[in-house]
Design an enzyme around this catalytic site. Structure first.
Site, short mmCIF file in Angstrom:
data_model
loop_
_atom_site.label_atom_id
_atom_site.label_comp_id
_atom_site.label_asym_id
_atom_site.label_seq_id
_atom_site.Cartn_x
_atom_site.Cartn_y
_atom_site.Cartn_z
N ASP A 205 0.80 -1.24 -0.02
CA ASP A 205 0.05 0.00 -0.01
C ASP A 205 0.87 1.30 -0.05
O ASP A 205 2.00 1.21 0.67
CB ASP A 205 -0.87 0.02 1.08
N GLU A 266 14.65 -15.17 -0.11
CA GLU A 266 15.07 -16.02 0.92
C GLU A 266 13.81 -17.09 1.29
O GLU A 266 14.25 -18.42 1.38
CB GLU A 266 15.35 -15.46 2.30
#
Length: 528
Positions: A205, A266
Site C-alpha cells: 500500500d 530467501e
C-alpha cells in the site's frame, strides 16, 4: 491454474489476480461484515471463475477507522475477521484449489492504536519513541508545513504537548519515519512472519510514499492551486513536476524494496510483491520493478484512460515500452476498492456494461498480469450510498462522496438483500440494492449471455494464449475509433466508435457482445 508444485515458475508474470475486499466478500458469522472464514467458503467461486490468485485487503488488528488500512498489530487477525487459525485455513484451502494468496501490507503509516504510537504519545518530545514517526514543532498558530491530507484538510494533527504529527491520510493513521532503522527492521520481521505462514505475495500500500523529503519543506503550488498530496480520493494524479512533490516518490524508497527483494528470495523463488505506486509516468512506475526491487507495480494509466481507442493505444505502447528495459511484466487494472467501478465510469447502464466487457476483453489479451476487483465479474455498478450509510473516512472529513459505492457487499444468491452474503437476514454493513437479484452469482451461473459466464469464458480461453517473455504486441491501424492489436496468433479488436465496423479475417474466438453487421460499437472481439 498455476502449478503450485513448480518452485521456479514466476507465476505472477501472466497471472489473473482477483481482489477481495474482506469486509464485503462473504460473511460467515452473521454480523453483516465479511471475514476470513467467509472468504474460505467462497474460494470455489474463484477457482471456477478461472483466476490464479486472490489479493485480500487488510485483515490485521485494527480499530477500523479506515477499514483495516489503520493497522494496530501487523502480526495478528482482527477478531472482526477471524483468527490466525482462520488465516491458516484460508491459505491451505486456497493452495488446495491451485490459488495463490497475496495479502495487503500497509507500511506508510500505522494506526494511532499501534503500540509504537501509544508509546510515542506517552514518551513526549525528543524521545526515541517519537523518532519512529514524523513529529515536528511549529510556531504558535502555524502548521509545520502546507501539506494536505489525501482525505482532506491539513496533513498535521497537534497533540497535547504542542507537537504535531504527520498523517498523509486520516488523522488516525500517523506516518512512520522510514529513516529510523527500527521501522524497516520491524517490517522485514512482518514480511517473514507471513511468508512463514505460507503467504505467496504482498500488495504494498502507498508504495511510493514511505519516504518524505527530509526537510519536510512546503509543497510548491500556484496561486490558484491548493496543496495536494499527489492523488485525490479518486486517485487521479496531478500533473506536476515530481521535484515539487516532497511527500511522494523519494529515491530512498527503492533501497527498501531492494532489501525486501532479498527477504522474498530467501523465502523461495515463487514469492512476490506488487506495488501500489501512484506515479506520474510509465517510466517512474517501472523504477519500482527493476530486477532487484519489487516484482510488479499497478498500472493505473489503464484505469485512468478515457473510453477512447487513441487513449487505450497510448497506454499500451507507453506501458510496454517502460517495463521492457527492466525486464518486468506489465499489469492491467480497471477497478479496485479506491475508485468508481469502471462500468459506471464508462457511462453506466447498458452502454457502461458493454464498454466494461469490451475493455476487459482487451485487457485480458495483453501480456502480463490482470487484476480484477470483486463484483466486476457480475457487472456491478457504483452504488449511490445514502449519506447515513457512508463510512469512508474521506467522506467523514470532507463531506464529499468517497469510496463506499464500490465497496457494497457481494450478491451471491437469493432474491433480496443480503443475497446470501451471510447467514443473517437484513442488510449488511453497507446496504445492497433491492434490484440486484438478477446480478447474483446464482442468477448468472449457466446464463450464456451473463457477464459472469463471459468472464469465465474469457479466463478459460486466455490460458490458451498465455504470454511468454519475448511475445510482441503489434498495434494495428483499423481506423481512428478502433483499438486493434495482434499478439502471436491472437488478434484483438475493440470498437470505441458510435457505429459498427468491419471485422478482419479470422476465426472468432470470443466477443464481448453480439456480433451484428460486423463489430458493433462498444464491443470487442478475439480472433485467430
Amino acid at each position: 491454474m498455476a502449478d503450485l508444485n513448480d518452485p521456479t515458475t514466476s507465476w505472477w508474470r501472466n497471472a489473473v489476480v482477483y481482489q477481495v475486499y474482506v469486509r464485503s466478500f462473504a460473511d460467515s458469522d452473521g454480523d453483516g461484515v465479511g471475514d476470513l472464514p467467509g472468504i474460505t467458503s467462497r474460494l470455489p467461486h474463484l477457482a471456477e471463475l478461472g483466476v490464479d490468485a486472490l489479493w485480500i485487503t487488510p485483515f490485521y488488528t485494527s480499530p477500523q477507522h479506515d477499514h483495516g488500512y489503520d493497522v494496530a498489530d501487523y502480526r495478528d487477525v482482527d477478531p472482526l475477521f477471524g483468527s490466525l487459525s482462520d488465516a491458516d485455513d484460508l491459505l491451505a484451502r486456497a493452495h488446495e484449489l491451485g490459488l495463490r494468496v497475496i495479502v495487503d501490507l500497509v507500511p506508510n503509516h500505522t494506526s494511532e492504536e499501534h503500540e509504537w504510537f501509544r508509546a510515542a504519545l506517552a514518551a513526549g518530545p525528543g524521545s526515541p519513541e517519537r523518532a519512529r514517526y514524523l513529529f515536528r514543532d511549529a510556531p504558535e498558530g502555524e502548521l509545520p508545513n502546507n501539506w494536505s491530507s489525501v482525505f482532506g484538510g491539513p496533513a498535521w494533527t497537534q497533540v497535547d504537548d504542542g507537537q504535531w504529527y504527520l498523517h498523509l491520510f486520516d488523522s488516525t493513521q500517523p506516518d512512520l519515519d522510514w529513516r529510523n532503522p527500527e521501522v524497516p527492521a520491524m517490517f522485514e520481521d512482518v514480511l517473514r512472519f507471513w511468508l512463514d505462514r505460507g503467504v505467496d505475495g504482498f500488495r504494498v500500500d502507498v508504495a511510493h510514499g514511505l519516504f518524505k523529503e527530509a526537510s519536510l519543506r512546503d509543497q510548491e503550488v500556484g496561486e490558484d492551486e491548493r496543496p495536494t498530496s499527489g492523488a485525490t480520493t479518486e486517485h487521479s494524479m496531478v500533473e506536476r513536476d515530481l521535484k515539487d512533490e516532497p511527500m511522494w516518490d523519494q529515491p530512498e524508497v527503492h533501497e527498501v524494496y531492494r532489501s525486501w527483494s532479498k527477504v522474498l528470495d530467501e523465502a523461495g523463488p515463487d514469492r512476490m510483491a506488487v506495488a501500489e505506486a501512484w506515479t506520474q509516468t510509465p517510466e517512474s512506475m517501472a523504477a519500482f520493478v527493476r530486477p532487484d526491487e519489487l516484482d510488479q507495480a499497478f498500472n493505473f494509466a489503464w484505469l485512468l484512460a478515457d473510453w477512447s481507442a487513441e487513449a487505450f493505444a497510448g497506454v499500451i505502447t507507453d506501458t510496454l515500452a517502460a517495463v521492457a528495459p527492466v525486464g518486468a511484466s506489465p499489469t492491467w487494472v480497471l477497478s479496485n476498492h479506491d475508485v468508481v467501478r469502471h462500468v459506471t465510469r464508462y457511462g453506466g447502464g447498458a452502454q457502461g456494461l458493454a464498454r466494461g466487457r469490451a475493455a476487459t476483453l482487451a485487457m485480458l489479451a495483453l501480456p502480463g498480469s490482470s487484476y480484477l476487483y470483486q463484483g466486476e465479474e457480475l457487472g456491478l455498478e457504483q452504488v449511490d450510498v445514502a449519506p447515513e450509510h457512508r463510512q469512508d473516512p474521506s467522506y467523514l472529513r470532507t463531506g464529499e462522496v468517497g469510496r463506499d459505492g464500490c465497496r457494497v457487499p457481494m450478491p451471491w444468491g437469493g432474491s433480496e438483500p443480503p443475497y446470501d452474503f451471510g447467514p443473517a437476514a437484513g442488510q449488511p454493513w453497507i446496504p445492497q440494492l433491492a434490484d440486484w437479484a438478477a446480478l447474483t452469482v446464482e442468477a448468472q451461473t449457466g446464463d450464456p449471455g451473463s457477464t459472469l459466464e463471459f468472464y469465465r469464458s474469457a479466463l478459460r480461453l486466455r490460458r490458451e494464449f498465455a504470454w511468454t517473455a519475448g511475445d510482441a504486441v503489434e498495434m494495428l491501424d483499423l481506423g481512428a475509433e478502433v483499438l486493434a492489436f495482434r499478439r502471436g496468433p491472437l488478434t484483438v479488436v475493440v470498437n470505441c466508435g458510435d457505429s459498427a465496423v468491419g471485422l478482419p479475417e479470422g476465426e472468432v474466438l470470443l466477443a464481448s457482445g453480439p456480433l451484428e453487421g460486423g463489430l458493433p460499437a462498444d464491443t470487442a472481439v478475439w480472433l485467430r
